[in-house]
Design an enzyme around this catalytic site. Structure first.
Site, PDB file in Angstrom:
ATOM      1  N   GLY A  41     -38.654  -7.036   7.583  1.00  0.00           N
ATOM      2  CA  GLY A  41     -39.389  -6.420   8.695  1.00  0.00           C
ATOM      3  C   GLY A  41     -39.083  -4.934   8.759  1.00  0.00           C
ATOM      4  N   ARG A 102     -42.037  -9.233   2.425  1.00  0.00           N
ATOM      5  CA  ARG A 102     -41.124 -10.360   2.257  1.00  0.00           C
ATOM      6  C   ARG A 102     -41.565 -10.975   0.925  1.00  0.00           C
ATOM      7  NH1 ARG A 102     -38.532 -10.357   7.306  1.00  0.00           N
ATOM      8  NH2 ARG A 102     -39.927  -9.988   9.053  1.00  0.00           N
ATOM      9  N   ASP A 133     -30.446  -9.018   6.731  1.00  0.00           N
ATOM     10  CA  ASP A 133     -29.532  -9.844   5.937  1.00  0.00           C
ATOM     11  C   ASP A 133     -30.178 -10.390   4.661  1.00  0.00           C
ATOM     12  OD1 ASP A 133     -31.148 -11.471   7.456  1.00  0.00           O
ATOM     13  OD2 ASP A 133     -29.583 -12.913   7.969  1.00  0.00           O
ATOM     14  N   THR A 155     -33.105  -2.933  10.866  1.00  0.00           N
ATOM     15  CA  THR A 155     -33.829  -4.017  11.541  1.00  0.00           C
ATOM     16  C   THR A 155     -33.729  -3.805  13.044  1.00  0.00           C
ATOM     17  OG1 THR A 155     -33.807  -6.369  12.113  1.00  0.00           O
ATOM     18  CG2 THR A 155     -31.770  -5.517  11.185  1.00  0.00           C
ATOM     19  N   ASP A 157     -33.629  -6.043  15.151  1.00  0.00           N
ATOM     20  CA  ASP A 157     -33.009  -7.205  15.804  1.00  0.00           C
ATOM     21  C   ASP A 157     -31.539  -6.997  16.198  1.00  0.00           C
ATOM     22  OD1 ASP A 157     -35.417  -8.453  15.336  1.00  0.00           O
ATOM     23  OD2 ASP A 157     -34.733  -9.515  13.559  1.00  0.00           O
ATOM     24  N   ASP A 159     -29.021  -7.896  14.475  1.00  0.00           N
ATOM     25  CA  ASP A 159     -28.482  -9.250  14.257  1.00  0.00           C
ATOM     26  C   ASP A 159     -27.555  -9.346  13.048  1.00  0.00           C
ATOM     27  OD1 ASP A 159     -30.407  -8.842  12.340  1.00  0.00           O
ATOM     28  OD2 ASP A 159     -31.360 -10.787  12.554  1.00  0.00           O
ATOM     29  N   ARG A 201     -35.758 -12.247  16.894  1.00  0.00           N
ATOM     30  CA  ARG A 201     -35.386 -13.440  16.118  1.00  0.00           C
ATOM     31  C   ARG A 201     -34.322 -14.245  16.877  1.00  0.00           C
ATOM     32  NH1 ARG A 201     -36.673 -13.943  10.343  1.00  0.00           N
ATOM     33  NH2 ARG A 201     -37.074 -11.744  10.183  1.00  0.00           N
TER      34      ARG A 201
HETATM   35  P1  ADP Z   1     -34.576  -9.096   6.357  1.00  0.00           P
HETATM   36  O1  ADP Z   1     -34.059  -8.311   5.206  1.00  0.00           O
HETATM   37  O2  ADP Z   1     -35.181  -8.247   7.431  1.00  0.00           O
HETATM   38  O3  ADP Z   1     -33.583 -10.114   6.860  1.00  0.00           O
HETATM   39  P2  ADP Z   1     -35.942 -11.254   4.977  1.00  0.00           P
HETATM   40  O4  ADP Z   1     -34.942 -12.290   5.364  1.00  0.00           O
HETATM   41  O5  ADP Z   1     -37.385 -11.621   4.987  1.00  0.00           O
HETATM   42  O6  ADP Z   1     -35.834  -9.942   5.860  1.00  0.00           O
HETATM   43  O7  ADP Z   1     -35.534 -10.760   3.501  1.00  0.00           O
HETATM   44  C1  ADP Z   1     -36.247  -9.714   2.873  1.00  0.00           C
HETATM   45  C2  ADP Z   1     -36.381 -10.018   1.424  1.00  0.00           C
HETATM   46  O8  ADP Z   1     -35.085 -10.084   0.827  1.00  0.00           O
HETATM   47  C3  ADP Z   1     -37.002 -11.380   1.097  1.00  0.00           C
HETATM   48  O9  ADP Z   1     -38.389 -11.348   1.156  1.00  0.00           O
HETATM   49  C4  ADP Z   1     -36.510 -11.595  -0.327  1.00  0.00           C
HETATM   50  O10 ADP Z   1     -37.262 -10.857  -1.246  1.00  0.00           O
HETATM   51  C5  ADP Z   1     -35.103 -11.018  -0.247  1.00  0.00           C
HETATM   52  N1  ADP Z   1     -34.178 -12.130   0.032  1.00  0.00           N
HETATM   53  C6  ADP Z   1     -34.045 -12.832   1.155  1.00  0.00           C
HETATM   54  N2  ADP Z   1     -33.149 -13.819   1.035  1.00  0.00           N
HETATM   55  C7  ADP Z   1     -32.703 -13.751  -0.227  1.00  0.00           C
HETATM   56  C8  ADP Z   1     -31.767 -14.492  -1.013  1.00  0.00           C
HETATM   57  N3  ADP Z   1     -31.108 -15.542  -0.488  1.00  0.00           N
HETATM   58  N4  ADP Z   1     -31.555 -14.109  -2.291  1.00  0.00           N
HETATM   59  C9  ADP Z   1     -32.222 -13.069  -2.802  1.00  0.00           C
HETATM   60  N5  ADP Z   1     -33.105 -12.316  -2.131  1.00  0.00           N
HETATM   61  C10 ADP Z   1     -33.356 -12.644  -0.871  1.00  0.00           C
HETATM   62  O1  F6P Z   2     -36.637  -9.085  11.760  1.00  0.00           O
HETATM   63  C1  F6P Z   2     -37.529  -8.257  12.442  1.00  0.00           C
HETATM   64  C2  F6P Z   2     -38.614  -9.059  13.082  1.00  0.00           C
HETATM   65  O2  F6P Z   2     -39.501  -8.167  13.724  1.00  0.00           O
HETATM   66  C3  F6P Z   2     -38.162 -10.147  14.051  1.00  0.00           C
HETATM   67  O3  F6P Z   2     -37.825  -9.627  15.324  1.00  0.00           O
HETATM   68  C4  F6P Z   2     -39.352 -11.058  14.072  1.00  0.00           C
HETATM   69  O4  F6P Z   2     -38.988 -12.378  14.371  1.00  0.00           O
HETATM   70  C5  F6P Z   2     -39.874 -10.972  12.648  1.00  0.00           C
HETATM   71  O5  F6P Z   2     -39.347  -9.766  12.102  1.00  0.00           O
HETATM   72  C6  F6P Z   2     -41.370 -10.953  12.535  1.00  0.00           C
HETATM   73  O6  F6P Z   2     -41.711 -10.953  11.195  1.00  0.00           O
HETATM   74  P1  F6P Z   2     -43.171 -10.669  10.620  1.00  0.00           P
HETATM   75  O7  F6P Z   2     -43.361  -9.187  10.619  1.00  0.00           O
HETATM   76  O8  F6P Z   2     -43.123 -11.221   9.252  1.00  0.00           O
HETATM   77  O9  F6P Z   2     -44.140 -11.335  11.534  1.00  0.00           O
END
Ligand code: ADP
Ligand code: F6P
Length: 385
Positions: A41, A102, A133, A155, A157, A159, A201
């Site tokens: 995000g 993502r 994360d 982010t 969040d 978090d 989240r």
């Molecule tokens: P954020 O980084 O905001 O937590 P996501 O959880 O969607 O958002 O993770 C962002 C991107 O990081 C994912 O779309 C993926 O490409 C990569 N990613 C997430 N989890 C993993 C994982 N367990 N191992 C490798 N890459 C990951």
């Molecule tokens: O992690 C940031 C965030 O905006 C969260 O607060 C929310 O739950 C999520 O991403 C929304 O994701 P998307 O942009 O994929 O709808």
């Protein structure tokens, strides 16, 4: 608190020694080009990170390649060499000029191999990955596959347990508060109550800050049990005492037992049980956009500059964290397991590779975060009249 930071410092040292045994230390003389990407995000302040990475790296004689669209861009080789001019006038802009995504494909061995291939083909020696994360898990994977990477916490969040602050939170809560203030104006005119759902989240911090700042009469967050009956009773009394406009903030992470969203349900219940006319508003992604505040721009810049310095010193698999107002690098594996501990999601064996001091440091982070949420919740309760 110094003791607490020392524990994290010691754990980093120990992990660094271990890492040096298992991976090649980067030869600074051949460290010429780094990549930067934004992932997950988007968050206001990501552009300030990109600008600082580019300007700091160039000042050290390092070229910077922007990766468009997060890990998807790395897989596809969607790259753009970045100069001072490319990042001119972006520090004040919301969103991310590098775009984000993502990318489930990156979680596969094939996806990672293709991303590593892109780096090798384009002589990208190291990466700075800005996101949450999930993004840091990706940064660890790249490090383990020979591309040293460092994460920046971007982010809204807030978090990430290992850091007190994530880039984007301040802008987000200011935006949320501004929109809630506007809802309050129209509620006052019509003697209505507005239930407002905000993002975050699993973390209730956005909701708590917005509730306190907007003078909400109640707030529901995932971390604290919500006393619905008490909140409804309070609203009834407040209306009886003449209060016209009321706001209730609900974090998006609060659900009904059947898994549906709690905000709309609460809206109907309040209206049915108090007779106060209620509206529901979901602020959704609007709180993720907008020009970053000074807080987000400055934190982003400081973290990015430190990240470049650390990469050049041969360090990797770190996430930049803010602890008690200071910026520290924290090992990503430590940060991710600290998150799991805080969320009660530890799996068997998760703590095995950590020393007792490191586990104690994680427990301290969990307690600190729990105390912070409870403190904010109490403040929100104390002023909700
Ligand atoms: P954020 O980084 O905001 O937590 P996501 O959880 O969607 O958002 O993770 C962002 C991107 O990081 C994912 O779309 C993926 O490409 C990569 N990613 C997430 N989890 C993993 C994982 N367990 N191992 C490798 N890459 C990951
Ligand atoms: O992690 C940031 C965030 O905006 C969260 O607060 C929310 O739950 C999520 O991403 C929304 O994701 P998307 O942009 O994929 O709808």
């Amino acid at each position: 608190m110094k003791k607490f930071n020392n524990k994290i410092g010691q754990s980093r040292l120990r992990q660094k020694n271990e890492e040096q045994k298992t991976r090649k230390v980067i030869n600074m003389a051949v460290f010429r080009k780094i990549g930067v990407l934004t992932s997950g995000g988007d968050a206001p302040g990501m552009n300030a990170c990109v600008k600082a990475v580019v300007n700091k790296a160039i000042s050290l004689g390092i070229e910077v390649i922007g990766v468009n669209g997060g890990y998807a861009g790395l897989i596809q080789g969607d790259l753009i060499p970045l100069t001072h001019n490319h990042v001119n006038n972006i520090v004040s802009k919301g969103g991310t000029v590098l775009y984000s995504s993502r990318c489930p494909e990156f979680k596969t061995e094939e996806g990672i191999s293709r991303a590593v291939e892109t780096c090798k083909k384009n002589h990208i020696d190291a990466l700075i990955c800005i996101g949450g994360d999930g993004t840091f898990r990706g940064a660890t994977d790249m490090t383990l596959h020979g591309i040293p990477s460092i994460g920046l916490p971007g982010t809204i969040d807030n978090d990430i347990t290992a850091t007190d602050y994530t880039i984007g939170l301040d802008t987000c809560i200011n935006t949320a508060t501004r929109f809630i203030d506007q809802l309050c104006d129209t509620c006052e005119s019509h003697a209505r109550l507005n239930v407002v759902e905000v993002m975050g989240r699993d973390c209730g911090q956005v909701a708590l800050y917005a509730a306190i700042a907007s003078g909400a009469v109640a707030v529901a967050v995932p971390e604290v049990p919500f006393d619905e009956a008490a909140a409804i009773e309070k609203i009834r009394k407040l209306r009886a005492s003449g209060k016209r406009s009321m706001i209730v903030v609900v974090s998006e992470g609060v659900f009904n037992p059947d898994g549906s969203k709690y905000g709309p349900t609460l809206t109907k219940k309040i209206e049915a049980e108090t007779g106060v006319e209620c509206k529901f508003a979901c602020l959704a992604h609007v709180v993720r956009g907008g020009d970053p505040t000074v807080r987000d721009r400055v934190t982003a810049t400081e973290m990015a500059v430190r990240a470049v310095e650390l990469l050049v010193q041969g360090k990797s698999n770190l996430v930049m964290c803010e602890l008690d107002g200071e910026i520290h690098p924290v090992d990503i594996s430590f940060a991710l397991i600290a998150d799991r501990m805080y969320k009660n999601k530890l799996k068997d064996g998760d703590l095995e590779k950590f020393t007792s001091e490191e586990v104690a440091a994680m427990e301290a982070l969990r307690e600190k975060r729990t105390a912070e949420i409870n403190r904010l919740y109490q403040v929100a309760q104390d002023v909700s009249f």
